[in-house]
Design an enzyme around this catalytic site. Structure first.
Site, mmCIF file in Angstrom:
data_model
loop_
_atom_site.group_PDB
_atom_site.id
_atom_site.type_symbol
_atom_site.label_atom_id
_atom_site.label_comp_id
_atom_site.label_asym_id
_atom_site.label_seq_id
_atom_site.Cartn_x
_atom_site.Cartn_y
_atom_site.Cartn_z
ATOM 1 N N GLY A 155 -8.808 -13.529 3.575
ATOM 2 C CA GLY A 155 -8.702 -12.077 3.687
ATOM 3 C C GLY A 155 -7.297 -11.594 3.328
ATOM 4 O O GLY A 155 -6.349 -12.382 3.235
ATOM 5 N N CYS A 156 -7.180 -10.288 3.136
ATOM 6 C CA CYS A 156 -5.929 -9.732 2.624
ATOM 7 C C CYS A 156 -4.799 -9.777 3.664
ATOM 8 O O CYS A 156 -3.692 -10.251 3.371
ATOM 9 C CB CYS A 156 -6.153 -8.314 2.120
ATOM 10 S SG CYS A 156 -7.013 -7.247 3.291
#
Ligand SMILES: NC(=O)C1=CN([C@@H]2O[C@H](COP(=O)(O)OP(=O)(O)OC[C@H]3O[C@@H](n4cnc5c(N)ncnc54)[C@H](OP(=O)(O)O)[C@@H]3O)[C@@H](O)[C@H]2O)C=CC1
Ligand SMILES: CC(=O)N[C@@H](CCC(=O)OP(=O)(O)O)C(=O)O
Length: 336
Positions: A155-156
């Site tokens: 994920g970011c």
């Protein structure tokens, strides 16, 4: 020439991946897909993203489960740029067609089925795939990525946080028992392209959300090997994440040792840029695949700043790094 398809190609991360794949000298972009009932089906991707006109004019083809076999004919690489539940259901079907699957969602990132019930609200049906999936944090898991057919792209927020934290924990510089505190602000594209009130322009200002409950906290915990406090914030800008992370150093650890830990981890890694005495800013990373890291030490206190483009290093360019690793190309091919 390898052949690749992108599922979820009308979304923000899918459209970015279509561009990386089009530029890749050893990969042909063979198809773009959306859901069977998509409002965008049969449109050219360049009708949605005008900047792609004349560069990528492939149609967005509707894809249902019955169409997967045909979509995989002669295909080597499948990118799932789809929601977690969709990726969860589609990944096994694409793996059964002997493709290598790069999933941008959270569906295969954490090796715990209970985690999915708590943080994602669904029961994970594929514990054997959770075991097999490799977490595609490209600077850290390169060898494992080379040998798997299912890559769970991080994920970011997690990418920004782990890239900043891992060198310090690997070097044993951080005091045990005091949790790192991560405060990170994301642009609105982190929420995807679909319309929603919380991400509409007039509603967004600057505010925390998901306090103590965001699914990236346990994702960071698992892949760092220690628990953190993580607070995400939504900011009124389109792209980028800036994470500010507070830590306490072990007694006697010097600023030079912190510098050395980052040098040891990243001196030969072209995508992570170590700032020399300056601090990262979103304007320097938005639209680029880089993670910029800066830090400051004051006695036992250390603050680290990590900046990425959430759609690129936080998703699509990291997926492209993983594709390059998996198929033996230089890690920066098509992204630098
Ligand atoms: N945005 C970000 O910064 C980041 C996102 N991610 C993750 O990447 C994934 C994609 O995110 P993002 O690009 O933002 O999402 P978007 O909402 O922008 O795009 C989702 C895409 O999936 C398509 N889609 C939906 N259902 C299906 C289906 N059943 N079959 C095929 N395609 C389908 C949508 O088109 P349609 O509905 O018209 O069919 C659309 O093309 C998500 O899992 C997200 O959590 C990860 C890191 C960062
Ligand atoms: C601003 C915003 O809404 N960001 C998203 C994170 C995007 C991301 O990294 O995605 P995954 O869902 O794939 O983990 C969120 O907080 O849910």
């Amino acid at each position: 020439m390898l052949k690749a398809i992108v599922v979820g190609a009308s979304g923000y991360t899918g459209a970015e991946l279509a561009q990386f794949l089009t530029r890749h000298p050893n990969i042909e972009l063979s198809g773009l897909y959306v859901s069977e009932g998509s409002l965008d089906k049969d449109k050219k991707i360049s009708e949605l993203y005008g900047n792609l006109r004349g560069c990528i004019d492939l149609p967005l083809q509707p894809l249902g489960v019955s169409g997967i076999k045909a979509a995989c004919e002669n295909i080597d690489i499948v990118i799932l740029a789809t929601a977690h539940e969709v990726s969860h259901d589609l990944a096994p079907l694409f793996l059964a067609e002997d493709t290598v699957v790069f999933d941008l969602s959270g569906a295969f990132r954490v090796q715990s089925t209970g985690f999915y019930e708590k943080y994602y609200g669904f029961t994970h049906q594929y514990p054997e795939l959770l075991e097999k999936a490799v977490y595609g944090l490209a600077e850290w898991n390169a060898e494992q990525v080379k040998t798997t057919d299912l890559i769970a792209v991080p994920g970011c927020y997690t990418t920004a946080s782990l890239t900043a934290l891992k060198p310090l924990f690997e070097a044993g510089l951080i005091k045990q028992g005091i949790k790192p505190t991560i405060n990170a602000t994301s642009g609105v594209s982190g929420a995807g392209r679909k319309a929603s009130v919380v991400s509409s322009f007039c509603e967004v200002s600057l505010q925390p959300y998901g306090v103590f409950t965001h699914r990236h906290k346990p994702e960071i915990d698992q892949h760092l090997g220690t628990n953190v406090v993580f607070t995400p914030h939504l900011g009124s800008f389109k792209r980028g994440i800036l994470a500010s992370i507070n830590l306490v150093l072990n007694e006697g650890v010097t600023a030079e040792q912190v510098n050395q830990a980052y040098q040891d981890a990243y001196a030969d890694k072209p995508i992570v840029r170590l700032m020399d005495g300056t601090l990262p800013a979103l304007k320097n990373v938005v639209g680029t695949p880089f993670c910029d890291l800066g830090w400051a030490v004051d006695g036992e206190d250390l603050v680290v700043f990590s900046a990425i483009d959430n759609l690129l290093k936080g998703a699509s360019s990291q997926a492209m790094q993983c594709i390059n690793l998996r198929f033996g190309f230089d890690i920066t091919t098509s992204i630098l």
